[in-house]
Design a protein around this motif. Structure first.
Motif, PDB file in Angstrom:
ATOM      1  N   UNK A  67      -1.197  42.610   1.869  1.00 39.73           N
ATOM      2  CA  UNK A  67      -0.974  41.131   2.003  1.00 39.73           C
ATOM      3  C   UNK A  67      -0.638  41.091   3.563  1.00 39.73           C
ATOM      4  N   UNK A  68       0.120  41.859   4.124  1.00 43.56           N
ATOM      5  CA  UNK A  68       0.324  41.945   5.690  1.00 43.56           C
ATOM      6  C   UNK A  68      -0.847  41.978   6.250  1.00 43.56           C
ATOM      7  N   UNK A  69      -1.986  42.988   5.928  1.00 34.38           N
ATOM      8  CA  UNK A  69      -3.137  42.867   6.564  1.00 34.38           C
ATOM      9  C   UNK A  69      -3.864  41.756   6.741  1.00 34.38           C
ATOM     10  N   UNK A  70      -4.038  41.079   5.639  1.00 32.09           N
ATOM     11  CA  UNK A  70      -4.539  39.736   5.268  1.00 32.09           C
ATOM     12  C   UNK A  70      -4.025  38.738   6.217  1.00 32.09           C
ATOM     13  N   UNK A  71      -2.699  38.510   6.066  1.00 29.53           N
ATOM     14  CA  UNK A  71      -1.951  37.618   7.023  1.00 29.53           C
ATOM     15  C   UNK A  71      -2.325  37.811   8.403  1.00 29.53           C
ATOM     16  N   UNK A  72      -2.328  39.137   8.759  1.00 27.03           N
ATOM     17  CA  UNK A  72      -2.582  39.589  10.268  1.00 27.03           C
ATOM     18  C   UNK A  72      -3.982  38.869  10.562  1.00 27.03           C
ATOM     19  N   UNK A 130      -5.957  36.842   9.214  1.00 28.47           N
ATOM     20  CA  UNK A 130      -6.208  35.429   9.344  1.00 28.47           C
ATOM     21  C   UNK A 130      -5.718  34.795  10.566  1.00 28.47           C
ATOM     22  N   UNK A 131      -4.533  35.248  10.894  1.00 24.25           N
ATOM     23  CA  UNK A 131      -4.040  34.842  12.109  1.00 24.25           C
ATOM     24  C   UNK A 131      -4.872  35.067  13.212  1.00 24.25           C
ATOM     25  N   UNK A 132      -5.590  36.092  13.331  1.00 22.56           N
ATOM     26  CA  UNK A 132      -6.293  36.464  14.493  1.00 22.56           C
ATOM     27  C   UNK A 132      -7.789  36.095  14.421  1.00 22.56           C
ATOM     28  N   UNK A 170     -16.321  40.155  16.728  1.00 25.07           N
ATOM     29  CA  UNK A 170     -16.349  39.052  15.656  1.00 25.07           C
ATOM     30  C   UNK A 170     -16.699  39.776  14.530  1.00 25.07           C
ATOM     31  N   UNK A 171     -18.068  40.556  14.717  1.00 25.97           N
ATOM     32  CA  UNK A 171     -18.751  41.416  13.603  1.00 25.97           C
ATOM     33  C   UNK A 171     -17.967  42.321  12.746  1.00 25.97           C
ATOM     34  N   UNK A 172     -17.158  42.958  13.522  1.00 27.39           N
ATOM     35  CA  UNK A 172     -16.129  44.029  13.022  1.00 27.39           C
ATOM     36  C   UNK A 172     -15.225  43.077  12.340  1.00 27.39           C
ATOM     37  N   UNK A 173     -14.527  41.997  12.988  1.00 26.45           N
ATOM     38  CA  UNK A 173     -13.467  41.287  12.249  1.00 26.45           C
ATOM     39  C   UNK A 173     -13.861  40.880  10.997  1.00 26.45           C
ATOM     40  N   UNK A 174     -15.019  40.230  10.999  1.00 31.88           N
ATOM     41  CA  UNK A 174     -15.837  39.762   9.685  1.00 31.88           C
ATOM     42  C   UNK A 174     -15.732  40.655   8.857  1.00 31.88           C
ATOM     43  N   UNK A 175     -16.182  41.726   8.939  1.00 34.04           N
ATOM     44  CA  UNK A 175     -16.474  42.918   8.006  1.00 34.04           C
ATOM     45  C   UNK A 175     -14.855  43.142   7.361  1.00 34.04           C
ATOM     46  N   UNK A 176     -14.319  43.274   8.182  1.00 32.18           N
ATOM     47  CA  UNK A 176     -12.630  43.666   7.861  1.00 32.18           C
ATOM     48  C   UNK A 176     -12.163  42.777   6.736  1.00 32.18           C
ATOM     49  N   UNK A 190     -13.742  36.584  21.338  1.00 37.23           N
ATOM     50  CA  UNK A 190     -14.043  37.882  21.128  1.00 37.23           C
ATOM     51  C   UNK A 190     -15.656  38.202  21.311  1.00 37.23           C
ATOM     52  N   UNK A 191     -16.184  39.347  21.637  1.00 35.11           N
ATOM     53  CA  UNK A 191     -17.358  39.530  21.856  1.00 35.11           C
ATOM     54  C   UNK A 191     -18.200  39.509  20.451  1.00 35.11           C
TER      55      UNK A 191
END
Length: 80
Positions: free
Chosen positions: A20-25, A27-29, A42-48, A37-38
């Motif tokens: 839950x903490x990872x999801x909140x973080x 989504x905030x970013x 963005x691709x890495x963020x989307x995958x995670x 972001x490059x």
């Protein structure tokens, strides 16, 4: 994707509080990553984000759904 390619710990290995903490973080970013972001970031963020969300949904298939978050609920809001 293996542990060395992944951004962070395998979501299945996170306890509930950490997931839950990872999801909140993440989504905030999201917005800043999209705007500033490059393409690679963005691709890495989307995958995670997809990994974390998939794990949450796997753990909570019967989670409560708010009526306003369904198509029917959205249509009802549109006719107010």
């Amino acid at each position: 994707m293996n542990e060395t390619e992944r951004q962070g710990i395998d979501p299945a290995r996170l306890d509930e509080q950490d997931l839950l903490r990872e999801l909140e973080s993440i989504h905030r970013s999201r917005h800043d990553t999209l705007l500033y972001g490059s393409a690679a970031a963005f691709t890495a963020h989307d995958a995670r984000m997809k990994e974390l969300e998939a794990e949450y949904l796997r753990r909570h298939p019967e989670r409560p759904v708010a009526p306003g978050r369904t198509r029917e609920g959205a249509r009802a809001r549109g006719h107010s």
